[in-house]
Motif scaffolding. Structure first.
Motif, PDB file in Angstrom:
ATOM      1  N   TYR A  67     -12.592   4.194  30.282  1.00 52.75           N
ATOM      2  CA  TYR A  67     -14.033   3.675  30.646  1.00 52.75           C
ATOM      3  C   TYR A  67     -15.132   4.315  29.967  1.00 52.75           C
ATOM      4  N   PHE A  68     -14.809   5.473  29.216  1.00 49.95           N
ATOM      5  CA  PHE A  68     -15.873   5.902  28.621  1.00 49.95           C
ATOM      6  C   PHE A  68     -15.900   5.486  26.851  1.00 49.95           C
ATOM      7  N   MET A  69     -14.692   5.090  26.292  1.00 56.33           N
ATOM      8  CA  MET A  69     -14.809   4.642  25.048  1.00 56.33           C
ATOM      9  C   MET A  69     -15.412   3.113  24.671  1.00 56.33           C
ATOM     10  N   PRO A  70     -15.403   2.498  25.876  1.00 50.44           N
ATOM     11  CA  PRO A  70     -16.102   1.106  25.425  1.00 50.44           C
ATOM     12  C   PRO A  70     -17.814   1.383  25.095  1.00 50.44           C
ATOM     13  N   ILE A  71     -18.240   2.504  25.380  1.00 52.25           N
ATOM     14  CA  ILE A  71     -19.519   2.407  24.784  1.00 52.25           C
ATOM     15  C   ILE A  71     -19.674   2.477  23.144  1.00 52.25           C
ATOM     16  N   LEU A  72     -18.348   3.143  22.596  1.00 51.66           N
ATOM     17  CA  LEU A  72     -18.361   3.354  21.192  1.00 51.66           C
ATOM     18  C   LEU A  72     -17.360   2.132  20.633  1.00 51.66           C
ATOM     19  N   ALA A  73     -16.636   1.552  21.591  1.00 51.98           N
ATOM     20  CA  ALA A  73     -15.637   0.450  21.359  1.00 51.98           C
ATOM     21  C   ALA A  73     -16.445  -0.692  20.807  1.00 51.98           C
ATOM     22  N   GLY A  74     -17.588  -1.043  21.413  1.00 48.62           N
ATOM     23  CA  GLY A  74     -18.237  -2.202  21.256  1.00 48.62           C
ATOM     24  C   GLY A  74     -18.779  -2.336  19.797  1.00 48.62           C
ATOM     25  N   THR A  75     -18.744  -1.236  19.141  1.00 48.17           N
ATOM     26  CA  THR A  75     -19.411  -1.126  17.658  1.00 48.17           C
ATOM     27  C   THR A  75     -18.025  -1.962  16.905  1.00 48.17           C
ATOM     28  N   VAL A  76     -16.755  -1.423  17.253  1.00 47.85           N
ATOM     29  CA  VAL A  76     -15.538  -1.903  16.478  1.00 47.85           C
ATOM     30  C   VAL A  76     -15.500  -3.484  16.846  1.00 47.85           C
ATOM     31  N   VAL A  77     -15.848  -3.899  17.976  1.00 48.87           N
ATOM     32  CA  VAL A  77     -15.522  -5.291  18.463  1.00 48.87           C
ATOM     33  C   VAL A  77     -16.676  -6.192  17.657  1.00 48.87           C
ATOM     34  N   ASP A  78     -17.812  -5.529  17.451  1.00 49.21           N
ATOM     35  CA  ASP A  78     -19.078  -6.379  16.865  1.00 49.21           C
ATOM     36  C   ASP A  78     -18.645  -6.509  15.279  1.00 49.21           C
ATOM     37  N   ARG A  79     -18.016  -5.521  14.759  1.00 44.17           N
ATOM     38  CA  ARG A  79     -17.918  -5.340  13.452  1.00 44.17           C
ATOM     39  C   ARG A  79     -16.606  -6.291  12.769  1.00 44.17           C
ATOM     40  N   TYR A  80     -15.672  -6.172  13.764  1.00 40.51           N
ATOM     41  CA  TYR A  80     -14.276  -7.038  13.248  1.00 40.51           C
ATOM     42  C   TYR A  80     -14.137  -8.155  14.082  1.00 40.51           C
ATOM     43  N   GLY A  81     -14.978  -8.574  15.298  1.00 37.70           N
ATOM     44  CA  GLY A  81     -14.548  -9.641  15.737  1.00 37.70           C
ATOM     45  C   GLY A  81     -13.758  -9.638  16.956  1.00 37.70           C
ATOM     46  N   PHE A  82     -13.861 -10.722  17.671  1.00 35.74           N
ATOM     47  CA  PHE A  82     -13.171 -10.583  19.197  1.00 35.74           C
ATOM     48  C   PHE A  82     -11.519 -10.892  19.006  1.00 35.74           C
ATOM     49  N   LYS A  83     -11.271 -11.612  18.188  1.00 37.12           N
ATOM     50  CA  LYS A  83      -9.717 -12.156  17.977  1.00 37.12           C
ATOM     51  C   LYS A  83      -8.892 -10.659  17.347  1.00 37.12           C
ATOM     52  N   THR A  84      -9.521 -10.288  16.355  1.00 33.33           N
ATOM     53  CA  THR A  84      -8.870  -8.966  15.628  1.00 33.33           C
ATOM     54  C   THR A  84      -8.768  -7.869  16.918  1.00 33.33           C
ATOM     55  N   SER A  85     -10.105  -7.621  17.439  1.00 34.98           N
ATOM     56  CA  SER A  85      -9.900  -6.522  18.462  1.00 34.98           C
ATOM     57  C   SER A  85      -8.985  -6.722  19.577  1.00 34.98           C
ATOM     58  N   LEU A  86      -8.830  -7.988  20.252  1.00 32.99           N
ATOM     59  CA  LEU A  86      -8.126  -8.392  21.119  1.00 32.99           C
ATOM     60  C   LEU A  86      -6.529  -7.979  20.611  1.00 32.99           C
ATOM     61  N   SER A  87      -6.179  -8.581  19.433  1.00 32.85           N
ATOM     62  CA  SER A  87      -5.010  -8.392  18.924  1.00 32.85           C
ATOM     63  C   SER A  87      -4.539  -6.861  18.812  1.00 32.85           C
ATOM     64  N   LEU A  88      -5.612  -6.047  18.289  1.00 32.29           N
ATOM     65  CA  LEU A  88      -5.330  -4.498  17.974  1.00 32.29           C
ATOM     66  C   LEU A  88      -5.137  -4.096  19.731  1.00 32.29           C
ATOM     67  N   CYS A  89      -5.988  -4.266  20.509  1.00 34.01           N
ATOM     68  CA  CYS A  89      -5.718  -3.889  22.051  1.00 34.01           C
ATOM     69  C   CYS A  89      -4.408  -4.193  22.559  1.00 34.01           C
ATOM     70  N   PHE A  90      -4.149  -5.460  22.419  1.00 31.65           N
ATOM     71  CA  PHE A  90      -2.501  -5.622  22.770  1.00 31.65           C
ATOM     72  C   PHE A  90      -1.523  -4.981  22.159  1.00 31.65           C
ATOM     73  N   SER A  91      -1.564  -5.043  20.706  1.00 35.64           N
ATOM     74  CA  SER A  91      -0.677  -4.394  20.261  1.00 35.64           C
ATOM     75  C   SER A  91      -0.497  -2.700  20.662  1.00 35.64           C
ATOM     76  N   ILE A  92      -1.662  -2.042  20.770  1.00 30.64           N
ATOM     77  CA  ILE A  92      -1.792  -1.004  21.308  1.00 30.64           C
ATOM     78  C   ILE A  92      -1.187  -0.635  22.858  1.00 30.64           C
ATOM     79  N   PHE A  93      -1.629  -1.320  23.495  1.00 34.01           N
ATOM     80  CA  PHE A  93      -1.005  -1.616  25.046  1.00 34.01           C
ATOM     81  C   PHE A  93       0.552  -1.543  24.995  1.00 34.01           C
ATOM     82  N   CYS A  94       1.137  -2.401  24.107  1.00 29.90           N
ATOM     83  CA  CYS A  94       2.383  -2.712  24.126  1.00 29.90           C
ATOM     84  C   CYS A  94       3.311  -1.370  23.756  1.00 29.90           C
ATOM     85  N   SER A 191       4.747  -3.646  31.816  1.00 30.74           N
ATOM     86  CA  SER A 191       3.335  -3.930  31.165  1.00 30.74           C
ATOM     87  C   SER A 191       3.457  -3.984  30.043  1.00 30.74           C
ATOM     88  N   SER A 192       4.351  -3.272  29.096  1.00 31.95           N
ATOM     89  CA  SER A 192       4.665  -3.457  27.728  1.00 31.95           C
ATOM     90  C   SER A 192       4.948  -5.010  27.225  1.00 31.95           C
TER      91      SER A 192
END
Length: 434
Positions: A67-94, A191-192
């Motif tokens: 819950y703290f890192m979204p403050i910084l993660a928003g920059t990554v999302v803005d720079r690389y786009g939602f689809k890339t960020s979601l793909s990275l999110c679910f890959s790491i979650f897996c 969950s994975s």
């Protein structure tokens, strides 16, 4: 807007991508809350680290970063786009959920020992998973913002909020049969697996929503850090966030200490079901509670909500019965529903015109502070008032004669937060926002 108009807007007022994004969020919440429902018990008993370490790892490490890192993660999302960020999110979650699950399975013990033992291994696995989780909210909320019009935006966020709570209710319910039939470690494997399906769905179905023509260029990480420093200089705003974090310290006890209480004191083995009561109650209480508080000033509505949540824990402490516990969680949910919608409105009002985005990014800071504090105290409360399980046998703690009294201490946090909210409103809050 009447019910028929609302249903028509829901059918025709949103794009295909809006529904895909919200469906991804719904299933991601299944995975998150399913694992969250058992995580503290899993780390304490299956991994063998005890309630104190379990609450610290689940709350003060994993959820705080999440819950703290979204403050910084928003920059990554803005720079690389939602689809890339979601793909990275679910890959790491897996990968992350699977790593957590391996700590409680024979197949993972060689890896656990190679990385320094159970505690060090869990820190690594939880941090990896939290990094992925920090990308989900900026991506989904940003998609909702870009795929709704001014006329449908309010309803769009309501749909998003409702689906989050449905995921919070159904996730633990799904975790229960997995734990009972396969074993608690397989909840993390579930969950994975869900995260892998979400990764494939994102690549196949999700389309990057177009960036608005008038949108400012993506901020650099340096600018984000400079803006954060400016916000940290606003002591009035920070004092409000710290005071409000008391609500979240109470909330996270539902996942860090309540499961042990339900299982070992109330002797109800299906503790995951009790963790869903808050989410189900929120789904049904949000509209009437919001209507009740609509004419109140935001700070007053928040204070009332925190006060009701405080009463809930005092009620739970009055009697160690399942019925009272469920009733108390419902009261807590009503308090949550009373104040939660007004909180974001109030933060937006506090923000200078040129820093609304930065201030809204800090809106998650009380959640991070609250989960850090909850993780720090929950395990100690469990070990003192309930005890810890050693080789399948519960060793009672010093306060085990009246374990329900642990909730009076949680209620005391709420009393302090309520009083400080009143003081803040009277002496500190800016008059234009109040």
């Amino acid at each position: 807007m009447g019910l028929s108009e609302t249903l028509h807007a829901a059918r025709s007022g949103f794009t295909r991508n809006f529904w895909i994004a919200n469906t991804l969020e719904l299933f991601e919440r299944f995975a998150y809350y399913g694992s969250k429902a058992v995580l503290a018990v899993y780390i304490a008993d299956q991994v063998g680290l005890g309630p104190n370490n379990a609450a610290w790892l689940a709350g003060s490490v994993f959820n705080t970063l999440l819950y703290f890192m979204p403050i910084l993660a928003g920059t990554v999302v803005d720079r690389y786009g939602f689809k890339t960020s979601l793909s990275l999110c679910f890959s790491i979650f897996c990968v992350g959920y699977l790593l957590i699950g391996l700590a409680g399975l024979p197949q993972g013990q060689a890896l656990v020992q190679a990385l320094g033992g159970p505690k060090q291994y869990m820190v690594i696995a939880l941090v990896i998973t939290a990094v992925g989780g920090s990308l989900i909210k900026p991506s989904i909320v940003g998609t909702v913002a870009r795929t709704t019009s001014p006329e449908t935006k309010s309803l769009g966020y309501s749909i998003y909020y409702t689906l989050v709570n449905i995921g919070g209710a159904i996730g633990p319910t799904l975790a229960l049969p997995v734990r009972q039939n396969l074993g608690i470690a397989y909840v993390l494997v579930m969950s994975s697996s869900v995260s892998l399906v979400l990764l494939l769905a994102t690549r196949l179905f999700f389309k990057e929503p177009p960036r608005p023509a008038d949108a400012p260029p993506a901020s650099s990480m340096g600018k984000v850090l400079r803006d954060m420093i400016k916000v940290f200089g606003d002591l009035r705003f920070l004092s409000f966030l710290v005071i409000y974090s008391g609500f979240w310290l109470m909330f996270w006890q539902i996942f860090y200490s309540l499961p042990f209480y339900v299982r070992d004191v109330l002797h109800y083995e299906k503790f995951e079901l009790i963790e869903t009561v808050d989410a189900w109650a929120i789904i049904f209480a949000t509209v009437p509670a919001a209507a009740l508080a609509a004419k109140m000033k935001p700070i007053r509505a928040m204070t009332l909500g925190v006060a009701l949540s405080t009463v809930a824990w005092a009620l739970m402490g009055s009697s160690p019965t399942l019925a009272v516990t469920i009733a108390a969680i419902v009261v807590f949910a009503v308090g949550e529903a009373t104040q939660a919608p007004r909180y974001y409105q109030y933060v937006a009002d506090l923000a200078p015109q040129d820093q609304v985005g930065t201030y809204m990014g800090f809106a998650f800071l009380p959640v991070a502070i609250g989960t850090f504090g909850a993780g720090a105290i929950a395990g100690r409360l469990v070990e003192y008032y309930i005890g810890r399980t050693v080789e399948g046998r519960l060793i009672p703690g010093p306060g085990a004669d009246a374990p329900q009294h642990m909730w009076y201490l949680i209620s005391a946090v709420g009393v302090a937060s309520t009083l400080l909210m009143l003081v803040y409103d009277r002496f500190v809050a800016p008059r234009k926002a109040a």
